[in-house]
Write an enzyme that holds these catalytic residues in place. Structure first.
Site, mmCIF file in Angstrom:
data_model
loop_
_atom_site.group_PDB
_atom_site.id
_atom_site.type_symbol
_atom_site.label_atom_id
_atom_site.label_comp_id
_atom_site.label_asym_id
_atom_site.label_seq_id
_atom_site.Cartn_x
_atom_site.Cartn_y
_atom_site.Cartn_z
ATOM 1 N N GLU A 63 0.829 -1.217 0.000
ATOM 2 C CA GLU A 63 0.000 0.000 0.000
ATOM 3 C C GLU A 63 0.862 1.266 0.000
ATOM 4 O O GLU A 63 0.464 2.294 -0.536
ATOM 5 C CB GLU A 63 -0.963 0.010 1.188
ATOM 6 C CG GLU A 63 -2.091 -1.015 1.097
ATOM 7 C CD GLU A 63 -1.704 -2.401 1.600
ATOM 8 O OE1 GLU A 63 -0.511 -2.602 1.969
ATOM 9 O OE2 GLU A 63 -2.571 -3.294 1.621
ATOM 10 N N GLN A 126 -9.018 -7.007 11.497
ATOM 11 C CA GLN A 126 -8.532 -5.899 10.651
ATOM 12 C C GLN A 126 -9.309 -4.599 10.866
ATOM 13 O O GLN A 126 -9.471 -3.808 9.952
ATOM 14 C CB GLN A 126 -8.506 -6.298 9.173
ATOM 15 C CG GLN A 126 -7.475 -7.393 8.907
ATOM 16 C CD GLN A 126 -7.204 -7.655 7.458
ATOM 17 O OE1 GLN A 126 -8.072 -7.486 6.607
ATOM 18 N NE2 GLN A 126 -5.992 -8.109 7.162
ATOM 19 N N LYS A 175 -18.021 -1.992 5.231
ATOM 20 C CA LYS A 175 -18.296 -3.019 4.226
ATOM 21 C C LYS A 175 -19.795 -3.101 3.910
ATOM 22 O O LYS A 175 -20.181 -3.272 2.749
ATOM 23 C CB LYS A 175 -17.769 -4.364 4.742
ATOM 24 C CG LYS A 175 -17.551 -5.365 3.633
ATOM 25 C CD LYS A 175 -16.749 -6.551 4.115
ATOM 26 C CE LYS A 175 -16.588 -7.579 3.020
ATOM 27 N NZ LYS A 175 -15.839 -8.754 3.469
ATOM 28 N N MET A 488 23.649 10.142 3.175
ATOM 29 C CA MET A 488 23.439 11.437 3.821
ATOM 30 C C MET A 488 23.657 11.341 5.328
ATOM 31 O O MET A 488 24.214 12.263 5.944
ATOM 32 C CB MET A 488 22.027 11.958 3.504
ATOM 33 C CG MET A 488 21.773 13.357 3.994
ATOM 34 S SD MET A 488 22.970 14.550 3.344
ATOM 35 C CE MET A 488 22.111 15.165 1.901
HETATM 36 C C1 TPP Z 1 11.862 6.438 5.889
HETATM 37 C C2 TPP Z 1 13.117 7.158 6.251
HETATM 38 N N1 TPP Z 1 13.950 6.628 7.180
HETATM 39 C C3 TPP Z 1 15.086 7.274 7.506
HETATM 40 C C4 TPP Z 1 15.422 8.452 6.915
HETATM 41 C C5 TPP Z 1 16.705 9.200 7.307
HETATM 42 N N2 TPP Z 1 17.607 9.304 6.159
HETATM 43 C C6 TPP Z 1 17.711 10.420 5.417
HETATM 44 S S1 TPP Z 1 18.779 10.278 4.163
HETATM 45 C C7 TPP Z 1 19.195 8.716 4.621
HETATM 46 C C8 TPP Z 1 20.219 7.934 3.849
HETATM 47 C C9 TPP Z 1 19.782 7.602 2.481
HETATM 48 O O1 TPP Z 1 20.672 6.672 1.942
HETATM 49 P P1 TPP Z 1 20.588 6.234 0.432
HETATM 50 O O2 TPP Z 1 19.188 5.900 0.074
HETATM 51 O O3 TPP Z 1 21.572 5.195 0.166
HETATM 52 O O4 TPP Z 1 20.928 7.577 -0.333
HETATM 53 P P2 TPP Z 1 22.271 8.453 -0.317
HETATM 54 O O5 TPP Z 1 22.164 9.445 0.790
HETATM 55 O O6 TPP Z 1 23.428 7.510 -0.115
HETATM 56 O O7 TPP Z 1 22.296 9.107 -1.647
HETATM 57 C C10 TPP Z 1 18.469 8.330 5.747
HETATM 58 C C11 TPP Z 1 18.613 7.031 6.436
HETATM 59 C C12 TPP Z 1 14.514 8.965 5.968
HETATM 60 N N3 TPP Z 1 14.717 10.126 5.369
HETATM 61 N N4 TPP Z 1 13.397 8.284 5.642
#
Ligand code: TPP
Length: 573
Positions: A63, A126, A175, A488
């Site tokens: 979803e 559910q 439903k 990041m």
């Molecule tokens: C659902 C979710 N969980 C955690 C985060 C925190 N977060 C922000 S950027 C990031 C890293 C992303 O890594 P990647 O997808 O490999 O991309 P990159 O930064 O290496 O380009 C995280 C864990 C988020 N933004 N969203």
């Protein structure tokens, strides 16, 4: 707003609530919806079976995939995205997407099945109180327990989702209401008492704003997604060109003005451009258009544009004076306020002021950009991948990004020459958004090239939607910028946590084999010499394609306004 209250031609059909729901969607010109079936929504799925030719249902693999796909569809087309899910886990799986759509003002109608009205409150199988759960993240929601209330609820849902500042709404239907037959009649909603979608234009405020703009020596425009949501790109361009004011964009405003427009001075905020961030604190008049002064844009508010008079054009009165003190609020639909304002401003150019932006651009180019876009040695860089994509797409493609370093790099460096081309999760920063959103964008705008740029982390959050891409045969081009890190977060660990890489390194699977398992052509590369021809191959390929680009593991995104710092303290390294 719809002009008349016209009943459809299908008045007085004696049909089930479920069929009434489908006919209500058709009356709202819905042609495609995204969803996932289950017990409490089965009557609706059964009714859908008879309407397959008129209403395409895209069966996603989760979803969350359905709602992000609907967001991508809505952002690419400007129409309302529609989502269908069952009760309980089906409904709760929508929540992240609903919250994302709420903060990014994306019009969605989510329809959830609910247990029978006689079972409500009994902890039935559910059963979950999705109306309460979704309350803070919907623009409006309701529960329908009677079949005859379905058309009016749907009409209201569509009206609220797309009018004024758009947003997600949710209609939960028990439903028994789906099963019960009644005499169906559909009337579009054109107004709701006590709901005023757009404030009317105030000529006094327009006049005051025009006077201030006419006197300004160093004015600066900040534009956001409101320009796109208000379908005001042309009015905006005329305003910018007549006033000659340097204009900078927020992440969601990107693509409202062509990237190469001479008055486009780049991106605001944490990983934005050097010039607009620094000069925010030197301009004399700040004209914010359809943007909400998000903290990622403003940095430390104590040191944000204190010297400037602020004009804020927005449709939502709640945004005015929320984060930044505004001198002249101009409320209303920006398509109208901008054209009224353009009539009253003088034709001007701010050449010397613009040169200040260009001088800072040069510094940023020399210190950061050149090495990002044209490195001669070392591991591949994210920026050069985007640069190659630009070469081939010529600003025509829709770019969909996930969240992280790749998102900032892609938004910084992609060139756009048409609106509704940048689709990303801005306010919520939802990893896992990109792959399904790219699918929804491609299904909504099949004539356009859709390129999904994803990190190796976010890709694996909704990787299952490769199955939907496979089944729908949507020709989405997927570029994984693989740095084997949650990049990041790793960057922040490096810069602010003494390089203590706690749980950010990823050991990744063979993405190409996974793609191939889904019938998607895949290719992996790490050599600079293969980059250009691989991107060419991907774009020329007639179908979905996954390109994994292995990039430098510990590259960082700069410039950067460190968290808590002022925008003018933006760092280049
Ligand atoms: C659902 C979710 N969980 C955690 C985060 C925190 N977060 C922000 S950027 C990031 C890293 C992303 O890594 P990647 O997808 O490999 O991309 P990159 O930064 O290496 O380009 C995280 C864990 C988020 N933004 N969203």
């Amino acid at each position: 707003m719809e002009a008349t209250l016209k009943p459809t031609t299908e008045t007085k059909l004696h049909i089930s609530g479920a069929e009434a729901l489908i006919r209500s969607l058709l009356a709202e010109q819905v042609k495609m919806l995204f969803g996932y079936p289950g017990g409490a929504i089965m009557p609706v799925y059964d009714a859908l079976y008879d309407f397959e030719d008129e209403l395409q249902h895209v069966l996603t693999r989760h979803e969350q995939g359905a709602i992000h796909a609907a967001q991508g569809f809505a952002r690419a087309t400007g129409e309302v995205g529609v989502v269908l899910a069952t009760s309980g886990p089906g409904a709760t799986n929508l929540i992240t997407g609903i919250a994302d759509a709420m903060i990014d003002s994306t019009p969605l109608v989510c329809i959830t099945g609910q247990v029978g009205s006689g079972l409500l409150g009994s902890d039935a199988f559910q059963e979950t109180d999705i109306v309460s759960i979704s309350m803070p993240v919907t623009k409006w929601n309701c529960q329908v327990t009677k079949a005859e209330d379905i058309p009016a609820a749907l009409a209201k849902a569509f009206y609220i989702a797309k009018s004024g500042r758009p947003g997600p709404v949710l209609v939960d239907i028990t439903k028994d209401a789906q099963f019960k037959p009644f005499d169906f009649e559909y009337r579009k909603c054109v107004e709701i008492r006590s709901y005023k979608p757009a404030p009317s234009l105030d000529p006094i405020q327009i006049k005051k704003a025009a006077e201030l703009i006419n006197e300004a020596q160093k004015p600066m425009i900040l534009f956001g997604q409101g320009v796109i949501l208000g379908k005001a790109e042309e009015e905006f361009k005329q305003f910018v060109e007549k006033t000659g004011i340097p204009s900078a964009w927020t992440l969601l405003g990107l693509s409202a003005l062509p990237t190469d427009h001479p008055l486009n001075v780049g991106m605001l905020g944490m990983h934005g451009n050097y010039g607009p961030n620094k000069l925010t604190n030197e301009c004399d008049v700040l004209i914010a258009i359809g943007m909400r002064f998000d903290d990622r844009v403003t940095g430390n508010l104590e040191h944000y544009a204190k010297q400037a008079k602020v004009i804020h054009l927005d449709i939502d009165p709640a945004e005015v004076n929320k984060n930044v003190r505004v001198d002249i609020p101009v409320l209303g639909d920006c398509k109208k306020t901008l054209s009224a304002l353009t009539q009253q401003v003088r034709l001007k150019s701010h050449r010397t002021w613009l040169e200040e932006f260009r001088a800072l651009d040069k510094i940023e180019y020399d210190k950061v950009i050149e090495n990002e876009l044209k490195p001669e040695e070392g591991a591949l860089k994210m920026g050069e991948v985007i640069n190659e994509i630009n070469e081939l797409t010529k600003g025509e493609a829709i770019l969909v990004t996930d969240v992280g370093q790749h998102q900032m790099m892609a938004c910084r460096y992609t060139k756009f020459n048409q609106s509704r081309s940048n689709i990303t999760s801005g306010g919520l920063g939802t990893m896992g958004f990109c792959l399904p959103a790219a699918l929804g964008a491609k299904l909504g705008a099949p004539e356009r090239e859709v390129i999904a740029v994803i990190g190796d982390g976010g890709f694996q959050m909704t990787i299952q939607e490769l199955g939907t891409i496979f089944q729908t045969e949507a020709a989405v081009k997927i570029v994984i910028l693989n740095n084997n890190f949650l990049g990041m977060v790793r960057q922040w660990q490096q810069l602010f946590f003494d390089k203590r890489y706690s749980s950010t390194e990823l050991v990744n699977p063979d993405f190409i084999k996974i793609a191939e398992g889904y019938g998607i052509k895949g290719k992996s590369l790490s050599d600079r010499d293969d980059l250009s021809k691989s991107i060419e191959e991907m774009i020329a390929y007639d179908g979905s394609f996954l390109l994994e680009v292995k990039v430098g593991k510990e590259d960082n995104v700069f410039p950067m306004v460190p968290s808590g710092a002022s925008v003018s303290d933006i760092r280049l390294s």
